[in-house]
Design a protein around this motif. Structure first.
Motif, PDB file in Angstrom:
ATOM      1  N   VAL A 154     -46.024  42.492  23.135  1.00  0.00           N
ATOM      2  CA  VAL A 154     -45.265  43.651  23.612  1.00  0.00           C
ATOM      3  C   VAL A 154     -44.856  44.472  22.390  1.00  0.00           C
ATOM      4  CG1 VAL A 154     -44.398  42.489  25.695  1.00  0.00           C
ATOM      5  CG2 VAL A 154     -43.080  42.375  23.566  1.00  0.00           C
ATOM      6  N   PRO A 155     -44.542  45.744  22.586  1.00  0.00           N
ATOM      7  CA  PRO A 155     -44.038  46.535  21.455  1.00  0.00           C
ATOM      8  C   PRO A 155     -42.752  45.894  20.919  1.00  0.00           C
ATOM      9  CG  PRO A 155     -44.625  47.967  23.286  1.00  0.00           C
ATOM     10  CD  PRO A 155     -44.694  46.552  23.801  1.00  0.00           C
ATOM     11  N   ALA A 156     -42.643  45.857  19.604  1.00  0.00           N
ATOM     12  CA  ALA A 156     -41.485  45.222  18.966  1.00  0.00           C
ATOM     13  C   ALA A 156     -40.248  46.094  19.086  1.00  0.00           C
ATOM     14  CB  ALA A 156     -41.778  44.931  17.510  1.00  0.00           C
ATOM     15  N   ALA A 157     -39.131  45.460  19.351  1.00  0.00           N
ATOM     16  CA  ALA A 157     -37.831  46.137  19.341  1.00  0.00           C
ATOM     17  C   ALA A 157     -37.213  45.905  17.960  1.00  0.00           C
ATOM     18  CB  ALA A 157     -36.944  45.561  20.438  1.00  0.00           C
ATOM     19  N   ALA A 158     -36.062  46.495  17.726  1.00  0.00           N
ATOM     20  CA  ALA A 158     -35.387  46.345  16.433  1.00  0.00           C
ATOM     21  C   ALA A 158     -35.086  44.875  16.134  1.00  0.00           C
ATOM     22  CB  ALA A 158     -34.104  47.163  16.418  1.00  0.00           C
ATOM     23  N   ASP A 159     -34.787  44.091  17.162  1.00  0.00           N
ATOM     24  CA  ASP A 159     -34.483  42.668  16.971  1.00  0.00           C
ATOM     25  C   ASP A 159     -35.698  41.807  17.343  1.00  0.00           C
ATOM     26  OD1 ASP A 159     -34.399  43.214  19.657  1.00  0.00           O
ATOM     27  OD2 ASP A 159     -32.679  41.921  20.067  1.00  0.00           O
ATOM     28  N   SER A 160     -36.828  42.122  16.760  1.00  0.00           N
ATOM     29  CA  SER A 160     -38.096  41.452  17.062  1.00  0.00           C
ATOM     30  C   SER A 160     -37.995  39.936  16.874  1.00  0.00           C
ATOM     31  CB  SER A 160     -39.189  42.008  16.145  1.00  0.00           C
ATOM     32  OG  SER A 160     -40.349  41.214  16.212  1.00  0.00           O
ATOM     33  N   HIS A 161     -38.364  39.229  17.928  1.00  0.00           N
ATOM     34  CA  HIS A 161     -38.353  37.765  17.899  1.00  0.00           C
ATOM     35  C   HIS A 161     -39.322  37.243  16.844  1.00  0.00           C
ATOM     36  CE1 HIS A 161     -38.028  33.668  19.325  1.00  0.00           C
ATOM     37  NE2 HIS A 161     -39.347  33.614  19.400  1.00  0.00           N
ATOM     38  N   ILE A 162     -40.549  37.730  16.882  1.00  0.00           N
ATOM     39  CA  ILE A 162     -41.573  37.206  15.968  1.00  0.00           C
ATOM     40  C   ILE A 162     -41.246  37.546  14.519  1.00  0.00           C
ATOM     41  CG2 ILE A 162     -43.222  39.122  16.079  1.00  0.00           C
ATOM     42  CD1 ILE A 162     -44.092  35.387  16.149  1.00  0.00           C
ATOM     43  N   ALA A 163     -40.652  38.718  14.281  1.00  0.00           N
ATOM     44  CA  ALA A 163     -40.274  39.087  12.914  1.00  0.00           C
ATOM     45  C   ALA A 163     -39.213  38.131  12.378  1.00  0.00           C
ATOM     46  CB  ALA A 163     -39.768  40.528  12.864  1.00  0.00           C
ATOM     47  N   ARG A 164     -38.259  37.733  13.219  1.00  0.00           N
ATOM     48  CA  ARG A 164     -37.211  36.800  12.794  1.00  0.00           C
ATOM     49  C   ARG A 164     -37.795  35.423  12.500  1.00  0.00           C
ATOM     50  NH1 ARG A 164     -35.013  32.963  15.310  1.00  0.00           N
ATOM     51  NH2 ARG A 164     -35.432  33.726  17.406  1.00  0.00           N
ATOM     52  N   VAL A 165     -38.646  34.931  13.398  1.00  0.00           N
ATOM     53  CA  VAL A 165     -39.254  33.614  13.219  1.00  0.00           C
ATOM     54  C   VAL A 165     -40.105  33.607  11.945  1.00  0.00           C
ATOM     55  CG1 VAL A 165     -40.888  31.955  14.212  1.00  0.00           C
ATOM     56  CG2 VAL A 165     -39.200  33.058  15.679  1.00  0.00           C
ATOM     57  N   LEU A 166     -40.870  34.661  11.739  1.00  0.00           N
ATOM     58  CA  LEU A 166     -41.704  34.772  10.542  1.00  0.00           C
ATOM     59  C   LEU A 166     -40.844  34.810   9.282  1.00  0.00           C
ATOM     60  CD1 LEU A 166     -44.456  35.199   9.149  1.00  0.00           C
ATOM     61  CD2 LEU A 166     -44.209  37.652   9.634  1.00  0.00           C
ATOM     62  N   ALA A 167     -39.782  35.596   9.293  1.00  0.00           N
ATOM     63  CA  ALA A 167     -38.904  35.699   8.126  1.00  0.00           C
ATOM     64  C   ALA A 167     -38.267  34.344   7.795  1.00  0.00           C
ATOM     65  CB  ALA A 167     -37.816  36.748   8.372  1.00  0.00           C
ATOM     66  N   GLU A 168     -37.847  33.605   8.811  1.00  0.00           N
ATOM     67  CA  GLU A 168     -37.235  32.292   8.573  1.00  0.00           C
ATOM     68  C   GLU A 168     -38.241  31.321   7.961  1.00  0.00           C
ATOM     69  OE1 GLU A 168     -35.547  31.110  12.335  1.00  0.00           O
ATOM     70  OE2 GLU A 168     -33.927  32.580  12.189  1.00  0.00           O
ATOM     71  N   ALA A 169     -39.481  31.355   8.441  1.00  0.00           N
ATOM     72  CA  ALA A 169     -40.517  30.474   7.891  1.00  0.00           C
ATOM     73  C   ALA A 169     -40.843  30.858   6.449  1.00  0.00           C
ATOM     74  CB  ALA A 169     -41.775  30.530   8.756  1.00  0.00           C
ATOM     75  N   ARG A 170     -40.965  32.163   6.192  1.00  0.00           N
ATOM     76  CA  ARG A 170     -41.259  32.617   4.824  1.00  0.00           C
ATOM     77  C   ARG A 170     -40.113  32.284   3.868  1.00  0.00           C
ATOM     78  NH1 ARG A 170     -44.045  38.454   6.077  1.00  0.00           N
ATOM     79  NH2 ARG A 170     -46.203  37.706   6.165  1.00  0.00           N
ATOM     80  N   GLY A 175     -46.475  46.300  14.656  1.00  0.00           N
ATOM     81  CA  GLY A 175     -45.339  46.711  15.475  1.00  0.00           C
ATOM     82  C   GLY A 175     -45.259  46.003  16.815  1.00  0.00           C
ATOM     83  N   LEU A 176     -45.735  44.750  16.843  1.00  0.00           N
ATOM     84  CA  LEU A 176     -45.751  43.994  18.091  1.00  0.00           C
ATOM     85  C   LEU A 176     -44.804  42.801  18.023  1.00  0.00           C
ATOM     86  CD1 LEU A 176     -49.616  43.988  18.643  1.00  0.00           C
ATOM     87  CD2 LEU A 176     -47.911  45.356  19.888  1.00  0.00           C
ATOM     88  N   ASP A 177     -44.456  42.309  19.178  1.00  0.00           N
ATOM     89  CA  ASP A 177     -43.639  41.116  19.309  1.00  0.00           C
ATOM     90  C   ASP A 177     -44.326  40.215  20.324  1.00  0.00           C
ATOM     91  OD1 ASP A 177     -41.550  39.319  19.006  1.00  0.00           O
ATOM     92  OD2 ASP A 177     -39.992  40.676  19.721  1.00  0.00           O
ATOM     93  N   ILE A 178     -43.819  39.001  20.474  1.00  0.00           N
ATOM     94  CA  ILE A 178     -44.368  38.082  21.467  1.00  0.00           C
ATOM     95  C   ILE A 178     -43.332  37.918  22.573  1.00  0.00           C
ATOM     96  CG2 ILE A 178     -43.523  35.948  20.394  1.00  0.00           C
ATOM     97  CD1 ILE A 178     -47.042  36.384  21.803  1.00  0.00           C
ATOM     98  N   ALA A 179     -43.804  37.873  23.787  1.00  0.00           N
ATOM     99  CA  ALA A 179     -42.932  37.661  24.942  1.00  0.00           C
ATOM    100  C   ALA A 179     -43.559  36.557  25.785  1.00  0.00           C
ATOM    101  CB  ALA A 179     -42.793  38.942  25.745  1.00  0.00           C
ATOM    102  N   TYR A 180     -42.750  35.997  26.673  1.00  0.00           N
ATOM    103  CA  TYR A 180     -43.256  34.938  27.539  1.00  0.00           C
ATOM    104  C   TYR A 180     -42.779  35.163  28.959  1.00  0.00           C
ATOM    105  CZ  TYR A 180     -44.164  30.453  29.676  1.00  0.00           C
ATOM    106  OH  TYR A 180     -44.620  29.488  30.536  1.00  0.00           O
ATOM    107  N   ASP A 181     -43.683  34.942  29.871  1.00  0.00           N
ATOM    108  CA  ASP A 181     -43.385  34.995  31.292  1.00  0.00           C
ATOM    109  C   ASP A 181     -44.124  33.808  31.919  1.00  0.00           C
ATOM    110  OD1 ASP A 181     -44.697  36.050  34.097  1.00  0.00           O
ATOM    111  OD2 ASP A 181     -42.623  36.727  33.810  1.00  0.00           O
TER     112      ASP A 181
END
Length: 147
Positions: free
Chosen positions: A118-134, A104-110
């Motif tokens: 960071v805790p994942a939101a509904a529009d998780s960045h890492i989930a989208r990137v992972l899904a596109e790669a898969r 249930g985590l996401d990646i953020a950058y500062d």
């Protein structure tokens, strides 16, 4: 200033097909290697450049650009765009991203902190990137099975 050298595209296609290096082509046509690369792009002989801006939408500080998260995101992005990524590097990136999503985590950058989880939101960045790669990996595996 001299006239711009012209590169005959038909000859370029033929010589490049024979395996001539860019340096040899540049010497043959009397242009720079950059000129050869431009002519190859114009002739459709080069692959489009990989764009990682979806996977890495942040302006990274130099010290963060080669970090584990940045490298993993670039490898996932390359795979999503159909590029060949060494199996060990792709597996590392897939395991890393899967761990985040599964927990249930996401990646953020500062720029000050660098990458952080960071805790994942509904529009998780890492989930989208992972899904596109898969999706791309599944598609290329299916194409390989069809051949």
């Amino acid at each position: 200033m001299g006239r711009k050298a012209r590169i005959d595209q038909e000859e370029l296609v033929r010589l490049a097909g024979e395996g001539w290096t860019n340096a040899r082509l540049a010497e043959h046509f009397g242009v720079t290697e950059s000129g050869v690369l431009q002519a190859k792009r114009a002739a459709g002989l080069s692959k489009p450049m990989t764009d990682h801006s979806r996977a890495l939408p942040w302006k990274l500080r130099r010290e963060h650009s080669q970090s584990g998260p940045a490298t993993n995101l670039r490898n996932l992005s390359a795979a999503a765009q159909g590029r060949r990524v060494p199996v060990d590097k792709l597996n590392t990136a897939l395991r890393w991203a899967s761990r985040l999503v599964d927990n249930g985590l996401d990646i953020a950058y500062d720029p000050e902190r660098g990458f952080h989880e960071v805790p994942a939101a509904a529009d998780s960045h890492i989930a989208r990137v992972l899904a596109e790669a898969r999706d791309a990996a599944d598609g290329s595996a299916a194409q390989g099975a069809d051949s």
